[in-house]
Scaffold this motif. Structure first.
Motif, PDB file in Angstrom:
ATOM      1  N   MET A   1     -30.129  11.840   8.885  1.00 52.69           N
ATOM      2  CA  MET A   1     -30.941  11.126   9.798  1.00 52.69           C
ATOM      3  C   MET A   1     -32.548  11.716   9.696  1.00 52.69           C
ATOM      4  N   ILE A   2     -32.680  10.533   9.521  1.00 56.44           N
ATOM      5  CA  ILE A   2     -34.432  10.600  10.219  1.00 56.44           C
ATOM      6  C   ILE A   2     -35.308  10.691  10.893  1.00 56.44           C
ATOM      7  N   VAL A   3     -35.136  10.471  12.188  1.00 54.83           N
ATOM      8  CA  VAL A   3     -35.831  10.394  13.221  1.00 54.83           C
ATOM      9  C   VAL A   3     -37.224  11.346  13.903  1.00 54.83           C
ATOM     10  N   GLU A   4     -38.296   9.667  13.912  1.00 53.47           N
ATOM     11  CA  GLU A   4     -39.792  10.874  13.743  1.00 53.47           C
ATOM     12  C   GLU A   4     -40.812   9.511  14.883  1.00 53.47           C
ATOM     13  N   LEU A   5     -41.875  10.346  15.300  1.00 51.00           N
ATOM     14  CA  LEU A   5     -42.921   9.360  15.161  1.00 51.00           C
ATOM     15  C   LEU A   5     -43.777  10.088  14.508  1.00 51.00           C
ATOM     16  N   THR A   6     -44.477   9.577  14.422  1.00 50.06           N
ATOM     17  CA  THR A   6     -45.668  10.099  12.949  1.00 50.06           C
ATOM     18  C   THR A   6     -46.891   9.274  13.676  1.00 50.06           C
ATOM     19  N   SER A   7     -47.932  10.193  13.411  1.00 47.60           N
ATOM     20  CA  SER A   7     -49.853   9.909  13.294  1.00 47.60           C
ATOM     21  C   SER A   7     -50.327   9.445  12.307  1.00 47.60           C
ATOM     22  N   GLU A   8     -49.502   9.811  11.109  1.00 47.34           N
ATOM     23  CA  GLU A   8     -49.845   9.118   9.663  1.00 47.34           C
ATOM     24  C   GLU A   8     -49.170   7.759   9.480  1.00 47.34           C
ATOM     25  N   PRO A   9     -49.104   7.233   8.281  1.00 48.87           N
ATOM     26  CA  PRO A   9     -48.565   5.709   7.927  1.00 48.87           C
ATOM     27  C   PRO A   9     -47.330   6.299   7.404  1.00 48.87           C
ATOM     28  N   ILE A  10     -46.699   5.490   7.890  1.00 50.62           N
ATOM     29  CA  ILE A  10     -44.699   5.530   7.605  1.00 50.62           C
ATOM     30  C   ILE A  10     -44.590   5.489   5.970  1.00 50.62           C
ATOM     31  N   ASP A  11     -44.126   6.303   5.447  1.00 45.36           N
ATOM     32  CA  ASP A  11     -43.758   6.384   4.048  1.00 45.36           C
ATOM     33  C   ASP A  11     -42.312   5.696   4.210  1.00 45.36           C
ATOM     34  N   VAL A  12     -42.294   4.316   3.790  1.00 41.90           N
ATOM     35  CA  VAL A  12     -41.166   3.891   3.930  1.00 41.90           C
ATOM     36  C   VAL A  12     -40.265   4.077   2.294  1.00 41.90           C
ATOM     37  N   PRO A  13     -41.105   4.649   1.557  1.00 40.79           N
ATOM     38  CA  PRO A  13     -39.938   4.796   0.546  1.00 40.79           C
ATOM     39  C   PRO A  13     -38.844   6.173   0.369  1.00 40.79           C
ATOM     40  N   ARG A  14     -39.880   6.985   1.245  1.00 40.26           N
ATOM     41  CA  ARG A  14     -38.966   7.936   1.535  1.00 40.26           C
ATOM     42  C   ARG A  14     -38.289   7.594   2.202  1.00 40.26           C
ATOM     43  N   LEU A  15     -38.015   6.581   3.629  1.00 45.88           N
ATOM     44  CA  LEU A  15     -36.761   6.505   4.475  1.00 45.88           C
ATOM     45  C   LEU A  15     -36.070   5.323   3.820  1.00 45.88           C
ATOM     46  N   ILE A  16     -35.744   4.540   2.801  1.00 41.97           N
ATOM     47  CA  ILE A  16     -35.282   3.993   1.752  1.00 41.97           C
ATOM     48  C   ILE A  16     -34.373   4.826   0.986  1.00 41.97           C
ATOM     49  N   ALA A  17     -35.336   5.695   0.635  1.00 38.84           N
ATOM     50  CA  ALA A  17     -35.032   7.171  -0.421  1.00 38.84           C
ATOM     51  C   ALA A  17     -33.439   7.704  -0.016  1.00 38.84           C
ATOM     52  N   HIS A  18     -33.698   7.956   1.549  1.00 36.36           N
ATOM     53  CA  HIS A  18     -33.141   8.498   2.855  1.00 36.36           C
ATOM     54  C   HIS A  18     -31.296   8.282   2.632  1.00 36.36           C
ATOM     55  N   VAL A  19     -31.402   6.599   2.911  1.00 36.71           N
ATOM     56  CA  VAL A  19     -29.759   6.306   3.054  1.00 36.71           C
ATOM     57  C   VAL A  19     -29.842   5.810   2.104  1.00 36.71           C
ATOM     58  N   TYR A  48     -50.915   2.869  19.941  1.00 39.43           N
ATOM     59  CA  TYR A  48     -49.082   2.823  20.187  1.00 39.43           C
ATOM     60  C   TYR A  48     -49.589   4.459  20.673  1.00 39.43           C
ATOM     61  N   GLU A  49     -49.051   4.776  21.774  1.00 41.09           N
ATOM     62  CA  GLU A  49     -49.338   5.307  22.862  1.00 41.09           C
ATOM     63  C   GLU A  49     -47.886   6.370  23.189  1.00 41.09           C
ATOM     64  N   ALA A  50     -46.908   7.146  23.404  1.00 40.23           N
ATOM     65  CA  ALA A  50     -45.697   7.933  23.378  1.00 40.23           C
ATOM     66  C   ALA A  50     -45.393   8.707  24.477  1.00 40.23           C
ATOM     67  N   TYR A  51     -44.400   8.479  25.205  1.00 42.45           N
ATOM     68  CA  TYR A  51     -43.719   9.946  25.735  1.00 42.45           C
ATOM     69  C   TYR A  51     -43.233  10.731  24.533  1.00 42.45           C
ATOM     70  N   HIS A  79     -41.306   5.676  13.223  1.00 42.13           N
ATOM     71  CA  HIS A  79     -42.240   4.857  14.613  1.00 42.13           C
ATOM     72  C   HIS A  79     -43.706   5.842  15.270  1.00 42.13           C
ATOM     73  N   ARG A  80     -44.685   5.028  14.393  1.00 46.98           N
ATOM     74  CA  ARG A  80     -46.444   5.373  14.932  1.00 46.98           C
ATOM     75  C   ARG A  80     -47.212   5.288  15.565  1.00 46.98           C
ATOM     76  N   THR A  81     -48.004   6.416  16.032  1.00 44.25           N
ATOM     77  CA  THR A  81     -48.818   6.811  17.230  1.00 44.25           C
ATOM     78  C   THR A  81     -50.139   6.274  16.454  1.00 44.25           C
ATOM     79  N   GLY A  82     -51.188   5.983  17.284  1.00 49.26           N
ATOM     80  CA  GLY A  82     -52.491   6.304  17.526  1.00 49.26           C
ATOM     81  C   GLY A  82     -53.081   5.238  17.392  1.00 49.26           C
TER      82      GLY A  82
END
Lengths: 143, 99
Positions: A1-19, A48-51, A79-82
């Protein structure tokens, strides 16, 4: 499972490879991307701001619920922040399943539920100012 | 410490007379309050509602926002009648707009 907040551009291929597991016959992805207008008014960029700690905990709970409900092998949710520019992905979901119907349903459940109860806020920047987006219908309930 | 040999009385530890709670503000509420967090001292037994009443003092526009807020104590959603404990983190959550 990948669940993350990131301030960097989302690495979509990495998410796809994971599943992308040998037992899966389909992978459904959803990207939320930054639109250039809000009901016709030109948008320059979004913030975007997050708790953060609670947002990650809520995102994980939603993913775990989906995994149980559709008997999924694995899910990736980021999900991105910033500050984000037009066209950038603010949220990305990848769901892999043996058959496609469950992948579509689970992906839809995850984005719809995220929008109602994960403590993340969007700010729309216009040429002449900025506003926090606060949909009245998105009130999370206790419990 | 000197042992007197007498058994200590079976009194539970006294609840503190006051509790300290850290309140977090986000998004539009952080703008309104001019800060991202505030430490509140509240009487023992105080609830989320009591904390909100305290915050409304000196912030005239705060009360009108309260009906639109959700609340979380230590990262779990709660209702306004939830009692607070010393050291709790109370987050005031405006309508969310992630995604």
């Amino acid at each position: 499972m990948i669940v993350e907040l990131t301030s960097e551009p989302i690495d979509v291929p990495r998410l796809i490879a994971h599943v992308n597991k040998p037992s899966n016959g389909g992978i459904c992805t959803f990207l939320g991307v930054v639109r250039d207008n809000a009901e016709g008014r030109p948008v320059v960029k979004l913030g975007y701001e997050a708790y953060e700690s609670m947002a990650v905990a809520q995102m994980r709970a939603i993913v775990e619920e989906a995994m149980q409900r559709w008997d999924l092998d694995d899910v990736a949710l980021s999900h991105r922040t910033g500050e984000l520019q037009i066209g950038e992905a603010s949220v990305a979901i990848a769901v892999g399943t043996p058959h496609r119907a469950e992948a579509f349903e689970a992906c839809r459940f995850i984005i719809d539920t995220l929008k109602t109860r994960v403590p993340i806020w969007k700010k729309e920047f216009f040429q002449d100012g900025a506003v926090w987006v606060e949909p009245v219908s998105s009130q999370p309930s206790a419990g | 410490m000197r042992e007197t040999g007498r058994p200590s009385p079976a009194v539970p530890p006294a609840a503190p007379a006051a509790i300290g709670v850290r309140v977090l503000f986000f998004a539009s509420l952080a703008d309104l309050m001019g800060d991202r967090q505030r430490n509140l001292d509240l009487p023992a037994g105080a609830t989320v509602s009591d904390a909100l009443r305290d915050l409304a003092q000196g912030a005239p526009d705060f009360a009108s926002r309260v009906p639109h807020l959700s609340f979380a104590v230590n990262e779990a959603f709660v209702t306004a009648d939830t009692p607070l404990s010393d050291g709790d983190e109370l987050a005031l959550i405006p309508p969310v707009s992630g995604g």
